[in-house]
Design an enzyme around this catalytic site. Structure first.
Site, PDB file in Angstrom:
ATOM      1  N   SER A  80      66.008  14.915 108.492  1.00  0.00           N
ATOM      2  CA  SER A  80      66.359  16.771 109.170  1.00  0.00           C
ATOM      3  C   SER A  80      67.720  17.429 108.176  1.00  0.00           C
ATOM      4  CB  SER A  80      66.240  17.608 109.876  1.00  0.00           C
ATOM      5  OG  SER A  80      66.318  18.732 110.062  1.00  0.00           O
ATOM      6  N   TYR A 125      68.715  18.426 118.779  1.00  0.00           N
ATOM      7  CA  TYR A 125      68.068  17.871 117.759  1.00  0.00           C
ATOM      8  C   TYR A 125      68.704  17.620 116.497  1.00  0.00           C
ATOM      9  CZ  TYR A 125      65.003  18.718 113.755  1.00  0.00           C
ATOM     10  OH  TYR A 125      64.439  18.516 112.780  1.00  0.00           O
TER      11      TYR A 125
END
Length: 270
Positions: free
Chosen positions: A157, A170
């Protein structure tokens, strides 16, 4: 077709980015195993439930692909479990006779400040995104070595390269994916197995249903929140799509001398 006769295993392939990748692989002639879970151990995820519906979605997609002439199966697997990962590889090879490509697209997210994170919050996200990458990658190595090569593509990501408030857990998991991918690529470089990663920007999947709520300003609708974040974070001013990610996947599959890399598909935000 680029992938005629090739076999791909896609985790998290029933929804979101994974579904877009599966559909692109099907158009290129691949046989596809779609691995996903309906139930997880914690509700600390973008669905806010232990029932995330992944396997149900995978079965539906596999049936649609079969109806259109693509050889496809759905495999129930929780990628945080070594036994499940081994079983999904076994099921793929038993059905198709080989395994050429792994795309690890399964992922979880929640949004909480570090001061408010519970151990369960941390474990749910990091176990799926980081540990799950390790487990699924490890599970395919022996088969790919036996065949004389393969392609592994993980999903990180933009949060695997830049920290974002409320997403420390995350970010930690997605930073880990990039480091793991680079290291594994170097371990397998003489085995004709390439290992790469993709770092998406903003894609309108279930993850961003969660984030648009969490990052909304007072009085702002979810759609207004989403569009504001797209404009603030993405220099091109538009979000990315599962199809954008699928193009990057196909690039890595068709690039035998590209390995250990993470490709940002993010509209220029990095």
């Amino acid at each position: 077709m680029l992938l005629k006769g090739k076999v791909a295993l896609v985790t998290g392939g029933g929804t979101g980015i994974g579904k877009g990748v599966v559909e692109a692989l099907a158009r290129e002639g691949a046989h596809i195993a779609i691995a996903a879970a309906d139930f997880v151990e914690s509700a600390a995820n973008q669905y806010g439930s232990k029932n995330i519906g992944g396997y149900t979605a995978a079965k539906k997609l596999a049936a649609e692909l079969q109806a259109n002439g693509t050889e496809a199966i759905a495999v129930e697997a929780n990628i945080t479990k070594v036994a499940d990962a081994g079983q999904m590889v076994k099921a793929t090879v038993e059905r198709f006779g080989r395994l050429d490509i792994l795309i690890n697209a399964a992922g979880l997210i929640t949004c909480k400040q570090v001061a408010d994170l519970t151990e369960a919050d941390w474990d749910a996200v990091v176990d799926t995104n980081a540990k799950g990458t390790f487990i699924t990658n490890q599970a395919v190595i022996a088969q790919m070595k036996q065949q004389g090569g393969g392609r592994i593509i993980n999903f990180s990501s933009i949060a695997g390269k830049t920290g974002y408030p409320g997403l420390a857990h995350y970010c930690a998991s997605k930073f880990a994916v990039i480091g793991f991918t680079n290291a594994l690529a170097k371990e397998l470089v003489r085995d004709n197995i390439t290992v790469n990663a993709i770092a998406p920007g903003i894609v309108a999947t279930e993850m961003w249903v969660n984030l648009r709520k969490a990052w909304a300003n007072p009085g702002e609708s979810e759609e207004e929140s989403y569009q504001r974040n797209v404009q603030a974070m993405i220099p091109q001013g538009v979000d990315q799509t599962p199809e954008d990610m699928a193009k990057a996947v196909l690039f890595f599959i068709d690039s035998p001398h590209v390995t250990g890399q993470t490709l940002n598909v993010d509209g220029g935000c990095s």
